[in-house]
Structures are given as structure tokens and as C-alpha cells.
Design a protein around this motif. Structure first.
Motif, PDB file in Angstrom:
ATOM      1  N   UNK A  81       4.568   3.451   4.055  1.00 55.17           N
ATOM      2  CA  UNK A  81       4.831   4.781   4.618  1.00 55.17           C
ATOM      3  C   UNK A  81       6.067   4.818   5.516  1.00 55.17           C
ATOM      4  N   UNK A 105       3.320  15.075  -4.004  1.00 50.81           N
ATOM      5  CA  UNK A 105       3.426  16.479  -3.587  1.00 50.81           C
ATOM      6  C   UNK A 105       4.857  16.793  -3.160  1.00 50.81           C
ATOM      7  N   UNK A 150      -1.189  14.452  -2.249  1.00 56.05           N
ATOM      8  CA  UNK A 150      -0.564  14.313  -0.930  1.00 56.05           C
ATOM      9  C   UNK A 150      -0.324  12.841  -0.594  1.00 56.05           C
ATOM     10  N   UNK A 151      -0.944  11.912  -1.338  1.00 55.68           N
ATOM     11  CA  UNK A 151      -0.800  10.490  -1.029  1.00 55.68           C
ATOM     12  C   UNK A 151      -0.190   9.696  -2.184  1.00 55.68           C
ATOM     13  N   UNK A 180      -7.271   1.516  -2.767  1.00 55.88           N
ATOM     14  CA  UNK A 180      -8.445   1.507  -1.877  1.00 55.88           C
ATOM     15  C   UNK A 180      -9.746   1.687  -2.656  1.00 55.88           C
ATOM     16  N   UNK A 181      -9.688   2.400  -3.772  1.00 51.65           N
ATOM     17  CA  UNK A 181     -10.874   2.506  -4.639  1.00 51.65           C
ATOM     18  C   UNK A 181     -11.205   1.130  -5.210  1.00 51.65           C
ATOM     19  N   UNK A 200      -5.567  16.712  -2.803  1.00 56.23           N
ATOM     20  CA  UNK A 200      -5.907  15.640  -1.856  1.00 56.23           C
ATOM     21  C   UNK A 200      -5.285  14.313  -2.300  1.00 56.23           C
ATOM     22  N   UNK A 201      -5.226  14.083  -3.617  1.00 54.98           N
ATOM     23  CA  UNK A 201      -4.636  12.849  -4.154  1.00 54.98           C
ATOM     24  C   UNK A 201      -3.112  12.970  -4.157  1.00 54.98           C
ATOM     25  N   UNK A 248       0.874  -1.171   0.000  1.00 54.10           N
ATOM     26  CA  UNK A 248       0.000   0.000   0.000  1.00 54.10           C
ATOM     27  C   UNK A 248       0.910   1.220   0.000  1.00 54.10           C
ATOM     28  N   UNK A 249       0.870   2.015  -1.083  1.00 50.63           N
ATOM     29  CA  UNK A 249       1.646   3.261  -1.084  1.00 50.63           C
ATOM     30  C   UNK A 249       0.723   4.354  -0.566  1.00 50.63           C
ATOM     31  N   UNK A 250       0.099   5.131  -1.436  1.00 48.63           N
ATOM     32  CA  UNK A 250      -0.862   6.129  -0.951  1.00 48.63           C
ATOM     33  C   UNK A 250      -2.271   5.570  -0.872  1.00 48.63           C
ATOM     34  N   UNK A 251      -2.522   4.499  -1.618  1.00 40.54           N
ATOM     35  CA  UNK A 251      -3.852   3.883  -1.590  1.00 40.54           C
ATOM     36  C   UNK A 251      -4.871   4.553  -2.493  1.00 40.54           C
ATOM     37  N   UNK A 252      -4.447   5.554  -3.270  1.00 39.79           N
ATOM     38  CA  UNK A 252      -5.439   6.331  -4.023  1.00 39.79           C
ATOM     39  C   UNK A 252      -6.026   5.552  -5.200  1.00 39.79           C
ATOM     40  N   UNK A 303      -4.778  13.752 -10.335  1.00 41.26           N
ATOM     41  CA  UNK A 303      -5.763  14.104  -9.321  1.00 41.26           C
ATOM     42  C   UNK A 303      -5.594  15.502  -8.767  1.00 41.26           C
ATOM     43  N   UNK A 305       1.867  -1.379   4.431  1.00 39.26           N
ATOM     44  CA  UNK A 305       1.974   0.061   4.207  1.00 39.26           C
ATOM     45  C   UNK A 305       3.430   0.457   4.021  1.00 39.26           C
TER      46      UNK A 305
END
Lengths: 289, 156
Positions: free
Chosen positions: A53, A78, A107-108, A36-37, A104-105, A29-33, A101, A51
């Protein structure tokens, strides 16, 4: 969403040992953008998320003029976009990362996540291919390198084995009078998936092009390295006719589909348009250096 | 299940949650902080924007466990001692909302902008806020509200 277990390893060794124990059931799992969807929609169903992170090796971001740029697979876009060395030396990579994105995207999301998601339309993948970026991959058995253009094998699938993870990208140091550019076409201004994306990186010696790499997104099952199109420019000046000839070669390797974002014919046409634009801009940037 | 420990709007919070709990559901249903709205559920509309260690994130595509040890700020955390945050006052004074569903996300995204760029140009506001959709206002009043808050106009 289905039941999962979540791990946040603090070292690469710990992450690799988790991954070798879980195999196909685990996923980084990196940012999950994207992930997770897909999990919310039931498209991917990993049982364990690992993760990235807190894994220091996946958060590296460093540049020097000899070795070039190292970007950890999970560095948030970002952070990449704001890095002064990245902005100065790799404007095309900044353009690509900045198109993913919203804030908000960004940043992850990460270059590694964008590549490992395996989308043919990923924006940062053509930018990385144009720059000649190489992936450093690790498993508990050892490490290997894979060129970015060889990483995605089909939509959503990559060369990564179940026990492997993408650690970082190595991007060569920019040569004098070299520059890159990435552009995509979408029918609105922001927040959409590329209909076509094209990346290019060129090196000039006076008026003569000494190296050129062109890459295409969203026009084949995987992002493409348009090797012949780039090679056609070497030893020639970058002018309207040489650029048009390279764009025609790039169009030849595009095998797009027709879908709600555009027809195959339109995508092929746009490969020509965008290849001309990114080569022209990359050449202008290289001359200005 | 695990015990999640974090700070929410400055207060320490410890809750037992399953690993697949979404951050938006944790905030809304476990903590009752229903100011954060879920719109599109795919990270596009911005309604669920909260700050995670100061960074704007879409809480509909983040897991609550990803916030373990972090500081989360929601719309409920902006007012101080019953005194509205300048952005909240500006959105009221300048008509930055109509139905209000997108407003908590708009204000959290705008707060993240002003935290890094206290005096943004109109173009910088438009660029930053493009991930926050509004189906009522046409955006002009939202941009005016953020400009007013940045300039300290009518929001004392």
C-alpha cells in the motif's frame, strides 16, 4: 489464522530488502482479497506479509499517448476503473477489472494481485495479454521484464523468484482505430469465477485488420495467448467468416477441465462463442474511433 | 504484537494486537462493536462491510494492521446524538430488513454509494449493492429503502 509478521515498507528499496531477507517465507500483500482468504483456509502460509500500500512505485497510474499506460501492481481496481484515460483507451481492461467481485473487493483488489495469485481464471490477465502488457519485475539484484502471457507457470505459481516482486505493468499506447474487449461466461450475473473468459484487441486500417491479439482464461492450467488465432486475422477484413476462423483456432489451443463450473466440452464450445463476441465488439469499437 | 493507532467512528483508538488479527475480529471482539457481522468469511456476502477511509471493504478479509493510521466507520458510527442516519430511518420505514443480519453491511455499502452518488438510479443501486446478500427480503425493500433515503422521503 497462523501467526505472521506484517511490514509496511515506504519505498521499493525497503520492500526489496525485506523480501531478500525473508525469501520464500515472505509474500507481498496487495489488497489481500485472495491472499487473506487463502491464509484463513490454510492454503498459503507466508510468515511475513509485506504490504504494497505505501510503496509509491506500486501505486503509479499514468497515461500518455506516446508511452501508453503504466499501472502499478497494487493500484486498486476501483481507481483503475474510474480513471478517464483508462476508460477511454482500454475499455476491455475496464470490463475485466469491473467483473472482479463487488465494490467491497474492487476497493482493494489489483491487477498485480490478480496476476500474482496465479489463477487460470483471473479476469484481468486475458485483458492484459490482449493488450500486449509487459510486467516490470524487481529484486535487490536488478530488474527484468516479463510478458504477461509468460508470467503464470501453473495454477497458483508464477515466474517470480522468492526475492522478486511485480512493480508495474506497461501497456502500449493504443494505435489509431484500435480497441479491446473482454467477456466472460458465468452462470449468474455477478460474483462468480469465470467458466471461460476471452480477451481481444484489434487494430484496423480501413476495413483491414493490421494487428490482433486474442487471449483465453479458465481453459488451461494458465491463462493463454492465442497467438495463431490473432495472427490469422492480419491482412484480412474482420467479418463473420474471418472471425469464425479465428474462433476455431482459439478453440484448438483450449485444454479445459471438467469441474463443477462446466464440462470440458462446454468450455471449449464457449471459447468459440466468446471469441466471436469479443472480436465483433472490439472491431465495432475500433471502427467507431 | 503491535500498537495499532487509528480512528474508529471519529474517535481515536490505540490497541495492542497481533499482526494476524482480522479487522472484523478487531472491531467485534477487541472494541466490542458487534454491529459488524461476519457471514461468509470469504468476501462474498457483504455482511462485514465497513468503510476504510471512506471506501467499502470486507472486514473479514482485511487485517486490522492494514487499517493502521486510517479512519474506520462502522454501523455504530452513523447515528448522531441518538438521531438515526437517514439510511437507518429509511430501512425501518420501508422494511429494508427482516432478520437483520445483513443490514449493517447493506447500510454501510449504501452509505458508500450515496457518498459518491447522492441520487443513484435503481440500476446503479442494483449494480453497487450486488456484493451484499440478503436471504430474507428479496432485495426489493432494500432498494426501495436506499431510493427513499436518497430522495429524503419519510426519513426526516
Amino acid at each position: 489464522m497462523h501467526a505472521i509478521t506484517y511490514e509496511s515498507p515506504k519505498s521499493l528499496a525497503q520492500a526489496l530488502s525485506l523480501l531478500s531477507a525473508t525469501g520464500e517465507k515472505g509474500r507481498l500483500l496487495a489488497g489481500g482479497t485472495d491472499l487473506l482468504i487463502q491464509m484463513r483456509a490454510g492454503v498459503r502460509k507466508p510468515e511475513q506479509l509485506i504490504d504494497a500500500k505505501s510503496i509509491p512505485e506500486l501505486q503509479v497510474l499514468s497515461f500518455n499517448s506516446q508511452d501508453g499506460l503504466r499501472v502499478g501492481a497494487a493500484v486498486p481496481c476501483c481507481r483503475l476503473i474510474e480513471d478517464p484515460a483508462v476508460r477511454q483507451h482500454y475499455p476491455g481492461l475496464v470490463e475485466a477489472a469491473g467483473l472482479i467481485g463487488s465494490v467491497q473487493i474492487q476497493s482493494r483488489c489489483s491487477l498485480g494481485g490478480n496476476l500474482c495469485n496465479g489463477s487460470p481464471a483471473a479476469d484481468t490477465t486475458p485483458a492484459l495479454i490482449a493488450l500486449g502488457a509487459v510486467c516490470h519485475v524487481a529484486s535487490s539484484k536488478g530488474t527484468r521484464t516479463v510478458a504477461v502471457e509468460d508470467f503464470v507457470v501453473s495454477p497458483g505459481r508464477t515466474v517470480l523468484q522468492a526475492d522478486e516482486l511485480l512493480v508495474e505493468f506497461r501497456i502500449p499506447a493504443p494505435k489509431p482505430h484500435s480497441a479491446d474487449c473482454y467477456q466472460r461466461f458465468i452462470p449468474r450475473n455477478e460474483m462468480d469465477i469465470a467458466v471461460v473468459g476471452v480477451g481481444a484487441a484489434v487494430t484496423l486500417n480501413g476495413d483491414t485488420c493490421t494487428a490482433a491479439r486474442i487471449s483465453l482464461g479458465a481453459v488451461a492450467p494458465t491463462p493463454l495467448f492465442a497467438k495463431e488465432a490473432g495472427a490469422s486475422l492480419v491482412g484480412k477484413p474482420l467479418n463473420e467468416s474471418t472471425i469464425a476462423a479465428a474462433a476455431a483456432l482459439a478453440q484448438q489451443i483450449a485444454v479445459p477441465i471438467t469441474d463443477m463450473r462446466g464440462t470440458a466440452e462446454y468450455r471449449k464450445h464457449m471459447v468459440g462463442v466468446l471469441t466471436r463476441r469479443v472480436l465483433t465488439t472490439a472491431a465495432e469499437r475500433a471502427r467507431a474511433k | 504484537m503491535r500498537t495499532l493507532q487509528l480512528r474508529v467512528n471519529g474517535e481515536p483508538v490505540a490497541r495492542e494486537i497481533p499482526d494476524n488479527r482480522l479487522l472484523v475480529d478487531f472491531l467485534r471482539y477487541d472494541l466490542g462493536l458487534t454491529g459488524t457481522k461476519e457471514g461468509c468469511s470469504v468476501g462474498v456476502c457483504g455482511a462485514c462491510t465497513v468503510l476504510l477511509d471512506g471506501q467499502p471493504v470486507s472486514s473479514c478479509i482485511a487485517l486490522a494492521v492494514m487499517a493502521d493510521g486510517c479512519e474506520v466507520t462502522t454501523i455504530e458510527g452513523l447515528a448522531e446524538d441518538d438521531r438515526l442516519h437517514p439510511l437507518q430511518r429509511a430501512f425501518i420505514e420501508y422494511g429494508g430488513f427482516q432478520c437483520g443480519i445483513c443490514t449493517p453491511g447493506q447500510i454501510m455499502a449504501a452509505k458508500a454509494l450515496l457518498d459518491v452518488n447522492p441520487h443513484p438510479s435503481k440500476e446503479e443501486i442494483q449494480g453497487w449493492m450486488m456484493g451484499n446478500l440478503c436471504r430474507c427480503t428479496g432485495y426489493y425493500k432494500i432498494i426501495e429503502s436506499i431510493q427513499a433515503a436518497a430522495e429524503g422521503k419519510g426519513v426526516s
